[in-house]
Motif scaffolding. Structure first.
Motif, PDB file in Angstrom:
ATOM      1  N   ALA A 108      30.407 -29.994  15.670  1.00 53.15           N
ATOM      2  CA  ALA A 108      31.725 -29.706  16.245  1.00 53.15           C
ATOM      3  C   ALA A 108      31.747 -28.311  16.852  1.00 53.15           C
ATOM      4  O   ALA A 108      32.320 -28.098  17.931  1.00 53.15           O
ATOM      5  N   SER A 109      31.087 -27.369  16.180  1.00 51.81           N
ATOM      6  CA  SER A 109      31.065 -26.001  16.688  1.00 51.81           C
ATOM      7  C   SER A 109      30.295 -25.925  18.010  1.00 51.81           C
ATOM      8  O   SER A 109      30.718 -25.252  18.949  1.00 51.81           O
ATOM      9  N   LEU A 110      29.178 -26.666  18.093  1.00 48.45           N
ATOM     10  CA  LEU A 110      28.419 -26.702  19.358  1.00 48.45           C
ATOM     11  C   LEU A 110      29.242 -27.378  20.454  1.00 48.45           C
ATOM     12  O   LEU A 110      29.281 -26.916  21.599  1.00 48.45           O
ATOM     13  N   GLU A 111      29.915 -28.455  20.086  1.00 50.04           N
ATOM     14  CA  GLU A 111      30.722 -29.183  21.076  1.00 50.04           C
ATOM     15  C   GLU A 111      31.805 -28.284  21.652  1.00 50.04           C
ATOM     16  O   GLU A 111      32.011 -28.249  22.869  1.00 50.04           O
ATOM     17  N   SER A 112      32.480 -27.565  20.785  1.00 55.75           N
ATOM     18  CA  SER A 112      33.587 -26.752  21.286  1.00 55.75           C
ATOM     19  C   SER A 112      33.046 -25.594  22.132  1.00 55.75           C
ATOM     20  O   SER A 112      33.625 -25.243  23.152  1.00 55.75           O
ATOM     21  N   LEU A 113      31.904 -25.047  21.731  1.00 50.37           N
ATOM     22  CA  LEU A 113      31.307 -23.957  22.516  1.00 50.37           C
ATOM     23  C   LEU A 113      30.907 -24.446  23.910  1.00 50.37           C
ATOM     24  O   LEU A 113      31.212 -23.801  24.918  1.00 50.37           O
ATOM     25  N   VAL A 114      30.250 -25.599  23.967  1.00 56.36           N
ATOM     26  CA  VAL A 114      29.772 -26.130  25.247  1.00 56.36           C
ATOM     27  C   VAL A 114      30.950 -26.520  26.142  1.00 56.36           C
ATOM     28  O   VAL A 114      30.956 -26.283  27.339  1.00 56.36           O
ATOM     29  N   ARG A 115      31.975 -27.106  25.518  1.00 50.45           N
ATOM     30  CA  ARG A 115      33.129 -27.557  26.295  1.00 50.45           C
ATOM     31  C   ARG A 115      33.862 -26.391  26.940  1.00 50.45           C
ATOM     32  O   ARG A 115      34.369 -26.502  28.052  1.00 50.45           O
ATOM     33  N   LYS A 116      33.892 -25.255  26.236  1.00 49.44           N
ATOM     34  CA  LYS A 116      34.674 -24.109  26.728  1.00 49.44           C
ATOM     35  C   LYS A 116      33.987 -23.331  27.856  1.00 49.44           C
ATOM     36  O   LYS A 116      34.612 -22.516  28.510  1.00 49.44           O
ATOM     37  N   LEU A 117      32.683 -23.547  28.062  1.00 48.86           N
ATOM     38  CA  LEU A 117      31.953 -22.729  29.033  1.00 48.86           C
ATOM     39  C   LEU A 117      32.491 -22.923  30.444  1.00 48.86           C
ATOM     40  O   LEU A 117      32.813 -24.036  30.852  1.00 48.86           O
TER      41      LEU A 117
END
Lengths: 69, 460
Positions: free
Chosen positions: B241-250
């Motif tokens: 989830a942490s990776l998903e949110s990081l990637v989505r926000k870029l």
């Protein structure tokens, strides 16, 4: 904000702590790191889920929880 | 399919001990070896396969009862849906790599929920059906044991996170960051390239900077192995989830779109554009090409015209900003027929990997049925100094039928290119152009546009 600060400080702490352990293969760094992140993430997730449930109790909205889970 | 000599083992798959891919008479088959059968059965019987294919995340396949493969280690043979055109991460725009990253994470999240886990997270396991990414390596899913860390976490960060972060922060296209690497981007390099302020983002600080540090430190240790640390299931899901949110926000790289205003400022008048569109639609309607390449596609006006008539179009341009825009447009239109790729025609993708056989060159992935080269010839000849004969030869290897626009010496675009003192190549004239293409194509028809440019249709 406090949440972000907390995570950041934990990270700084881990940065110091883990560096002393000795492991062998190049994947070991990844393993150690994810164990650390996973620990924090699990705690954060638990808090968030708990918080979400409380919110749900008060707002009568339908749960739009992720379709995948 | 009984003749074994027609079978070619696809060398892109040789690293996987649980199976391999073969091409038999133009059909792609995936052999599952005895060693990989347990995991494969689990994928099929746990309902995970059904779930992933229903959502369009994993390529669907048929299990063949009869097959032409002779290998006593084979336990099953699968025939997956055909990938319309193989593309690679160094040809994608930012949003394509991001979509592939999110797909990989989503699959991992769903899989862990159903007792399986991805053992690979390379970007090469993702292919595009138009704008829709799908995971193609059916044998990448293995049994998940609670407590075990995600073995592909480091690989995910190298293949997806590092190039996305650096591209986002430096506004670089992906190709210079990934280069000829088939292992993604080294984390210590990415860490040094990222601005210091990224240390303040908990996600980037941990998944990238700290990761790079730990990798460097532990990579050189010569101690005996220790048991891998325990990662709880909730923790693993949190990590994803942490990776998903990081990637989505870029944020995608800010691009300086040199060509975006092209159609407003260049020499086209509306009528010439309409005539070009009409001709392209006509050729497409007559020839019914399954596949087409639009070289130097720009805003994709002609790509769309071909796609509307049912053709699978690979739209290529060297400008990553243009390709990013085209991809966004195609996503909005839910197009499953347009695949935009960043491709510098003066230096197209090479063959890479072991014995040059793991990743294929651009020409090796052709020929297409139809190829467009509109408003392109002056860039290849004048800007890149490619002799006319070599340009014609390249086109003949791209496709049996090509529509190429001749841009005369007197064209305002050519005049502008020469204004800086650049010399007009000796073979930059209509006669030399026609002679060069006539040498490699058998028929030619031409249409003169109101702008003085000409559209040539060459066929072999």
């Amino acid at each position: 904000m406090t949440h972000r600060l907390l995570v950041f400080l934990s990270v700084l702490f881990l940065f110091r702590g883990v560096a002393h352990a000795a492991y062998i293969d190049p994947g070991t760094g990844s393993m150690v790191l994810q164990a650390a992140i996973a620990g924090i993430a699990a705690a954060a997730l638990a808090i968030r889920t708990y918080w979400h449930r409380i919110q749900l109790l008060y707002s009568k909205k339908d749960s739009s929880d992720s379709e995948d889970s | 399919m009984s003749d074994n000599q027609q079978i070619v083992v696809d060398t892109a798959s040789f690293r996987d001990p649980s199976g391999y891919v073969v091409r038999a008479e133009g059909v792609v088959l995936r052999a599952v070896l005895n060693g990989g059968m347990g995991e494969y059965r689990m994928l099929m019987e746990s309902g995970l396969y059904q779930r992933l294919t229903d959502k369009g995340l994993l390529v669907p396949h048929q299990e063949l009862d009869e097959h032409p493969l002779v290998d006593e280690r084979i336990a099953a043979v699968l025939k997956p849906d055909e990938v319309p055109f193989l593309s690679y991460p160094y040809e994608w725009c930012f949003d394509q790599l991001r979509a592939a990253a999110l797909l990989t994470l989503r699959i991992q999240r769903i899989a862990v929920g159903q007792g399986m886990s991805l053992k690979d997270a390379t970007a090469f396991n993702v292919q595009f059906w138009g704008t829709q990414p799908k995971f193609i390596d059916t044998l990448s899913l293995e049994t998940y044991e609670e407590g075990r860390p995600w073995v592909a976490y480091g690989q995910f960060c190298r293949h997806f996170l590092a190039p996305l972060l650096v591209a986002s922060a430096t506004s670089s296209p992906l190709e210079p960051l990934l280069g000829k690497s088939i292992e993604g981007m080294a984390l210590p390099l990415a860490s040094r390239l990222l601005p210091r302020r990224t240390l303040l983002s908990p996600g980037i600080a941990t998944h990238l900077h700290l990761h790079a540090k730990l990798e460097t430190r532990h990579g050189n240790d010569a101690q005996s192995t220790r048991k891998p640390p325990r990662v709880s299931k909730a923790g693993l899901l949190g990590l994803i989830a942490s990776l998903e949110s990081l990637v989505r926000k870029l944020k995608p790289p800010k691009n300086v779109d040199v060509w975006n205003s092209y159609y407003e400022t260049n020499t086209y008048d509306e009528e010439a554009t309409q005539q070009k569109l009409k001709l392209i639609s006509q050729v497409t309607a007559e020839q019914r090409p399954r596949s087409a390449w639009d070289l130097g596609c720009n805003t994709g006006m002609f790509t769309d015209a071909m796609a509307e008539l049912g053709t699978q179009v690979v739209a290529m341009d060297s400008d990553a900003g243009v390709i990013g825009e085209l991809h966004r447009k195609a996503v909005a239109a839910r197009s499953d027929r347009v695949l935009p790729l960043v491709m510098d025609l003066s230096n197209p993708s090479p063959a890479l990997g072991w014995a040059h056989q793991e990743r294929r060159s651009l020409l090796d992935r052709g020929p297409s049925d139809l190829c467009l080269g509109l408003a392109l010839i002056h860039h290849l000849s004048i800007s890149n100094n490619v002799p006319m004969g070599m340009i014609a030869d390249f086109f003949s290897r791209c496709s049996r039928t090509c529509v190429v626009e001749w841009v005369p010496e007197t064209d305002p675009q050519v005049v502008r290119m020469l204004a800086s003192g650049r010399l007009l190549p000796a073979d930059y004239n209509r006669n030399a152009f026609v002679a060069a293409f006539d040498r490699v194509f058998s028929t030619a028809t031409s249409l003169t546009l109101p702008t003085g440019r000409e559209l040539f249709t060459f066929s072999r």
